[in-house]
Design a protein around this motif. Structure first.
Motif, PDB file in Angstrom:
ATOM      1  N   ILE A 137     -13.324   9.967   9.100  1.00 30.43           N
ATOM      2  CA  ILE A 137     -13.120  11.095  10.024  1.00 30.43           C
ATOM      3  C   ILE A 137     -12.700  10.580  11.393  1.00 30.43           C
ATOM      4  CG2 ILE A 137     -14.158  13.121  11.099  1.00 30.43           C
ATOM      5  CD1 ILE A 137     -16.157  13.140   8.704  1.00 30.43           C
ATOM      6  N   HIS A 138     -13.357   9.537  11.870  1.00 31.34           N
ATOM      7  CA  HIS A 138     -12.949   8.923  13.142  1.00 31.34           C
ATOM      8  C   HIS A 138     -11.489   8.458  13.055  1.00 31.34           C
ATOM      9  CE1 HIS A 138     -16.115   8.558  16.184  1.00 31.34           C
ATOM     10  NE2 HIS A 138     -17.007   8.489  15.191  1.00 31.34           N
ATOM     11  N   ARG A 139     -11.137   7.844  11.949  1.00 33.31           N
ATOM     12  CA  ARG A 139      -9.765   7.347  11.783  1.00 33.31           C
ATOM     13  C   ARG A 139      -8.757   8.488  11.852  1.00 33.31           C
ATOM     14  NH1 ARG A 139      -6.055   3.760  12.850  1.00 33.31           N
ATOM     15  NH2 ARG A 139      -4.610   3.287  11.143  1.00 33.31           N
ATOM     16  N   ILE A 140      -9.091   9.621  11.262  1.00 35.14           N
ATOM     17  CA  ILE A 140      -8.167  10.754  11.237  1.00 35.14           C
ATOM     18  C   ILE A 140      -8.068  11.423  12.604  1.00 35.14           C
ATOM     19  CG2 ILE A 140      -7.782  13.068  10.276  1.00 35.14           C
ATOM     20  CD1 ILE A 140      -9.092  12.063   7.673  1.00 35.14           C
ATOM     21  N   LEU A 141      -9.194  11.658  13.262  1.00 30.82           N
ATOM     22  CA  LEU A 141      -9.209  12.549  14.422  1.00 30.82           C
ATOM     23  C   LEU A 141      -9.292  11.854  15.776  1.00 30.82           C
ATOM     24  CD1 LEU A 141     -11.499  15.375  13.002  1.00 30.82           C
ATOM     25  CD2 LEU A 141      -9.030  15.480  13.390  1.00 30.82           C
ATOM     26  N   ASP A 142      -9.738  10.611  15.835  1.00 29.69           N
ATOM     27  CA  ASP A 142      -9.729   9.906  17.118  1.00 29.69           C
ATOM     28  C   ASP A 142      -8.294   9.678  17.573  1.00 29.69           C
ATOM     29  OD1 ASP A 142     -12.451   9.753  17.380  1.00 29.69           O
ATOM     30  OD2 ASP A 142     -12.609   7.634  16.827  1.00 29.69           O
ATOM     31  N   MET A 143      -8.105   9.608  18.869  1.00 26.80           N
ATOM     32  CA  MET A 143      -6.781   9.310  19.408  1.00 26.80           C
ATOM     33  C   MET A 143      -6.451   7.831  19.197  1.00 26.80           C
ATOM     34  SD  MET A 143      -5.517  12.112  20.430  1.00 26.80           S
ATOM     35  CE  MET A 143      -4.171  11.666  21.543  1.00 26.80           C
ATOM     36  N   PHE A 173       0.807  -1.216   0.000  1.00 25.73           N
ATOM     37  CA  PHE A 173       0.000   0.000   0.000  1.00 25.73           C
ATOM     38  C   PHE A 173       0.844   1.271   0.000  1.00 25.73           C
ATOM     39  CE2 PHE A 173      -2.961  -3.199   1.450  1.00 25.73           C
ATOM     40  CZ  PHE A 173      -4.118  -2.865   0.790  1.00 25.73           C
ATOM     41  N   ASN A 174       2.065   1.209   0.500  1.00 20.70           N
ATOM     42  CA  ASN A 174       2.971   2.359   0.436  1.00 20.70           C
ATOM     43  C   ASN A 174       2.361   3.606   1.069  1.00 20.70           C
ATOM     44  OD1 ASN A 174       5.404   3.692  -0.433  1.00 20.70           O
ATOM     45  ND2 ASN A 174       4.271   4.593  -2.144  1.00 20.70           N
ATOM     46  N   PHE A 175       1.672   3.439   2.207  1.00 22.08           N
ATOM     47  CA  PHE A 175       0.982   4.551   2.872  1.00 22.08           C
ATOM     48  C   PHE A 175       1.751   4.963   4.118  1.00 22.08           C
ATOM     49  CE2 PHE A 175      -3.016   5.938   5.338  1.00 22.08           C
ATOM     50  CZ  PHE A 175      -3.006   7.203   4.780  1.00 22.08           C
ATOM     51  N   CYS A 176       1.698   6.251   4.429  1.00 23.78           N
ATOM     52  CA  CYS A 176       2.488   6.772   5.547  1.00 23.78           C
ATOM     53  C   CYS A 176       1.903   6.418   6.913  1.00 23.78           C
ATOM     54  CB  CYS A 176       2.653   8.288   5.419  1.00 23.78           C
ATOM     55  SG  CYS A 176       1.100   9.227   5.421  1.00 23.78           S
ATOM     56  N   PHE A 177       0.691   5.872   6.944  1.00 21.03           N
ATOM     57  CA  PHE A 177       0.079   5.426   8.191  1.00 21.03           C
ATOM     58  C   PHE A 177      -0.289   3.936   8.090  1.00 21.03           C
ATOM     59  CE2 PHE A 177      -1.130  10.010   8.259  1.00 21.03           C
ATOM     60  CZ  PHE A 177      -0.496  10.362   9.444  1.00 21.03           C
ATOM     61  N   GLU A 178      -0.584   3.332   9.216  1.00 22.75           N
ATOM     62  CA  GLU A 178      -1.011   1.939   9.231  1.00 22.75           C
ATOM     63  C   GLU A 178      -2.271   1.759   8.373  1.00 22.75           C
ATOM     64  OE1 GLU A 178      -2.666  -1.403  12.456  1.00 22.75           O
ATOM     65  OE2 GLU A 178      -2.624   0.731  12.964  1.00 22.75           O
ATOM     66  N   VAL A 179      -2.314   0.664   7.643  1.00 25.29           N
ATOM     67  CA  VAL A 179      -3.464   0.343   6.793  1.00 25.29           C
ATOM     68  C   VAL A 179      -4.251  -0.788   7.446  1.00 25.29           C
ATOM     69  CG1 VAL A 179      -4.201  -0.481   4.525  1.00 25.29           C
ATOM     70  CG2 VAL A 179      -2.215   1.041   4.721  1.00 25.29           C
ATOM     71  N   LYS A 180      -5.558  -0.601   7.567  1.00 25.77           N
ATOM     72  CA  LYS A 180      -6.382  -1.650   8.165  1.00 25.77           C
ATOM     73  C   LYS A 180      -7.833  -1.493   7.731  1.00 25.77           C
ATOM     74  CE  LYS A 180      -7.498   0.686  12.550  1.00 25.77           C
ATOM     75  NZ  LYS A 180      -7.462   0.549  14.037  1.00 25.77           N
ATOM     76  N   CYS A 210      -4.270   6.656   0.527  1.00 28.08           N
ATOM     77  CA  CYS A 210      -4.712   5.270   0.657  1.00 28.08           C
ATOM     78  C   CYS A 210      -6.204   5.231   0.361  1.00 28.08           C
ATOM     79  CB  CYS A 210      -4.451   4.738   2.063  1.00 28.08           C
ATOM     80  SG  CYS A 210      -4.818   2.965   2.271  1.00 28.08           S
ATOM     81  N   ALA A 211      -6.636   4.237  -0.382  1.00 26.48           N
ATOM     82  CA  ALA A 211      -8.048   4.102  -0.753  1.00 26.48           C
ATOM     83  C   ALA A 211      -8.664   2.882  -0.083  1.00 26.48           C
ATOM     84  CB  ALA A 211      -8.185   3.988  -2.274  1.00 26.48           C
ATOM     85  N   TRP A 212      -9.963   2.977   0.130  1.00 30.92           N
ATOM     86  CA  TRP A 212     -10.740   1.863   0.670  1.00 30.92           C
ATOM     87  C   TRP A 212     -11.930   1.585  -0.238  1.00 30.92           C
ATOM     88  CZ3 TRP A 212      -8.051   5.104   3.781  1.00 30.92           C
ATOM     89  CH2 TRP A 212      -7.362   4.552   4.879  1.00 30.92           C
ATOM     90  N   ALA A 213     -12.265   0.318  -0.399  1.00 30.72           N
ATOM     91  CA  ALA A 213     -13.495  -0.085  -1.052  1.00 30.72           C
ATOM     92  C   ALA A 213     -14.588  -0.158   0.013  1.00 30.72           C
ATOM     93  CB  ALA A 213     -13.322  -1.442  -1.731  1.00 30.72           C
ATOM     94  N   ILE A 214     -15.744   0.415  -0.297  1.00 23.91           N
ATOM     95  CA  ILE A 214     -16.855   0.466   0.651  1.00 23.91           C
ATOM     96  C   ILE A 214     -17.777  -0.729   0.403  1.00 23.91           C
ATOM     97  CG2 ILE A 214     -18.788   1.834   1.514  1.00 23.91           C
ATOM     98  CD1 ILE A 214     -17.438   4.295   0.182  1.00 23.91           C
ATOM     99  N   PHE A 215     -18.031  -1.490   1.451  1.00 23.71           N
ATOM    100  CA  PHE A 215     -18.928  -2.644   1.346  1.00 23.71           C
ATOM    101  C   PHE A 215     -20.075  -2.497   2.341  1.00 23.71           C
ATOM    102  CE2 PHE A 215     -15.332  -4.320  -0.862  1.00 23.71           C
ATOM    103  CZ  PHE A 215     -15.833  -5.294  -1.725  1.00 23.71           C
ATOM    104  N   THR A 216     -21.269  -2.926   1.909  1.00 24.81           N
ATOM    105  CA  THR A 216     -22.441  -2.888   2.765  1.00 24.81           C
ATOM    106  C   THR A 216     -23.464  -3.896   2.256  1.00 24.81           C
ATOM    107  OG1 THR A 216     -24.028  -1.382   3.835  1.00 24.81           O
ATOM    108  CG2 THR A 216     -23.686  -1.099   1.474  1.00 24.81           C
ATOM    109  N   SER A 217     -24.627  -3.943   2.903  1.00 27.58           N
ATOM    110  CA  SER A 217     -25.699  -4.839   2.458  1.00 27.58           C
ATOM    111  C   SER A 217     -26.157  -4.451   1.056  1.00 27.58           C
ATOM    112  CB  SER A 217     -26.887  -4.751   3.412  1.00 27.58           C
ATOM    113  OG  SER A 217     -26.519  -5.142   4.722  1.00 27.58           O
ATOM    114  N   PRO A 218     -26.615  -5.419   0.250  1.00 24.32           N
ATOM    115  CA  PRO A 218     -27.142  -5.083  -1.078  1.00 24.32           C
ATOM    116  C   PRO A 218     -28.234  -4.027  -0.984  1.00 24.32           C
ATOM    117  CG  PRO A 218     -26.916  -7.453  -0.839  1.00 24.32           C
ATOM    118  CD  PRO A 218     -26.657  -6.866   0.521  1.00 24.32           C
ATOM    119  N   ALA A 219     -28.289  -3.146  -1.993  1.00 20.79           N
ATOM    120  CA  ALA A 219     -29.262  -2.063  -1.965  1.00 20.79           C
ATOM    121  C   ALA A 219     -30.693  -2.583  -1.945  1.00 20.79           C
ATOM    122  CB  ALA A 219     -29.050  -1.154  -3.171  1.00 20.79           C
TER     123      ALA A 219
END
Length: 262
Positions: free
Chosen positions: A163-169, A32-39, A100-109
């Motif tokens: 947003i939680h990922r960026i700003l939460d401690m 991923f070559n990202f400057c932060f942990e990827v998860k 870093c990009a994420w694919a969004i997954f959820t229940s079928p529409a």
């Protein structure tokens, strides 16, 4: 008159990567070559899975192909097939340690009830871009919600998780940064409304902020006679959430949005 030495030569344009770049790279070998942990990041209704081309590029291309072409109007580039998705993932995301990009997954529409996570389907993509470890800032970008999932819970949950990922401690699962920001072309009313709905505060308009690729719409044409006169100019709308705003009420606001049934 003094003569000043200047031997600078612009570097040659970087060649485009192979059209099938990382399409066949096994997920466990993809860097991923990202400057932060990827998860993976999860809510009770959405799962953000780190974007792996061999897993997600074709799914995303197929999803976009079934939507109105205008859906990607305000993105800096078009996605006309899996090759475009692969090159975007390599050039715009993976080659930049700030992204870093994420694919969004959820229940079928079409599902009237929630399903198990193994039955989730692709609903779009979202990214962290322009991340800066030293300045403690990151930006939400490359947000694309497929048409069947628009006006649903998907954007609130996906953006809320980032947003939680960026700003939460770190003790709460976040990165503990001090600023989350949101850029949009000044013409994209839906993007601006989404940011304000999520609790971002307007910082201002950056006039003539970016020169757009050929064929992309901006607020004014190029300057007659300059070396990019056939490319339009974009004004950028900039909003942000600072850490003190986050702790002062925006976190609760985002959580309430994510707790809604729709």
């Amino acid at each position: 008159m003094t003569a000043y030495l200047n031997d600078y030569e612009p570097p040659p344009p970087a060649p485009l990567p192979p059209k099938d770049i990382h399409l066949h790279t096994p997920p466990e070998e993809y860097d991923f070559n990202f400057c932060f942990e990827v998860k993976e990041i999860r809510s009770d209704r959405v799962e953000l899975r780190p974007f792996v081309p061999s897993l997600h590029a074709q799914l995303l291309a197929d999803g976009i192909s079934k939507c109105d072409p205008g859906m990607t109007k305000w993105l800096p580039r078009a996605f006309d097939g899996v090759e475009d998705v692969l090159q975007w993932a390599e050039v715009t995301i993976r080659s930049q340690p700030s992204a870093c990009a994420w694919a969004i997954f959820t229940s079928p529409a079409s599902s009237e009830t929630r399903v198990n996570r193994e039955d989730y389907v692709l609903a779009g993509m979202i990214s962290m871009i322009n991340s800066d470890v030293g300045m403690m800032v990151s930006e939400l970008g490359w947000i694309l919600i497929l048409e069947p999932f628009q006006r649903s819970h998907v954007l609130s949950h996906a953006a809320g998780l980032i947003i939680h990922r960026i700003l939460d401690m770190p003790s709460d699962g976040g990165l503990g940064l001090r600023r989350a920001q949101w850029f949009a072309t000044s013409l994209n009313e839906k993007s601006k409304a989404a940011a304000l709905r999520l609790g971002f505060s307007l910082d201002g308009i950056l006039r003539a902020h970016r020169v757009l690729p050929k064929g992309r719409e901006g607020v004014r044409p190029g300057r007659k006679g300059d070396y990019l006169e056939d490319q339009m100019t974009r004004d950028s709308w900039l909003a942000s959430i600072s850490w003190d705003q986050w702790e002062g009420g925006v976190r609760d606001h985002v959580d309430k949005l994510m707790a809604r049934k729709k």
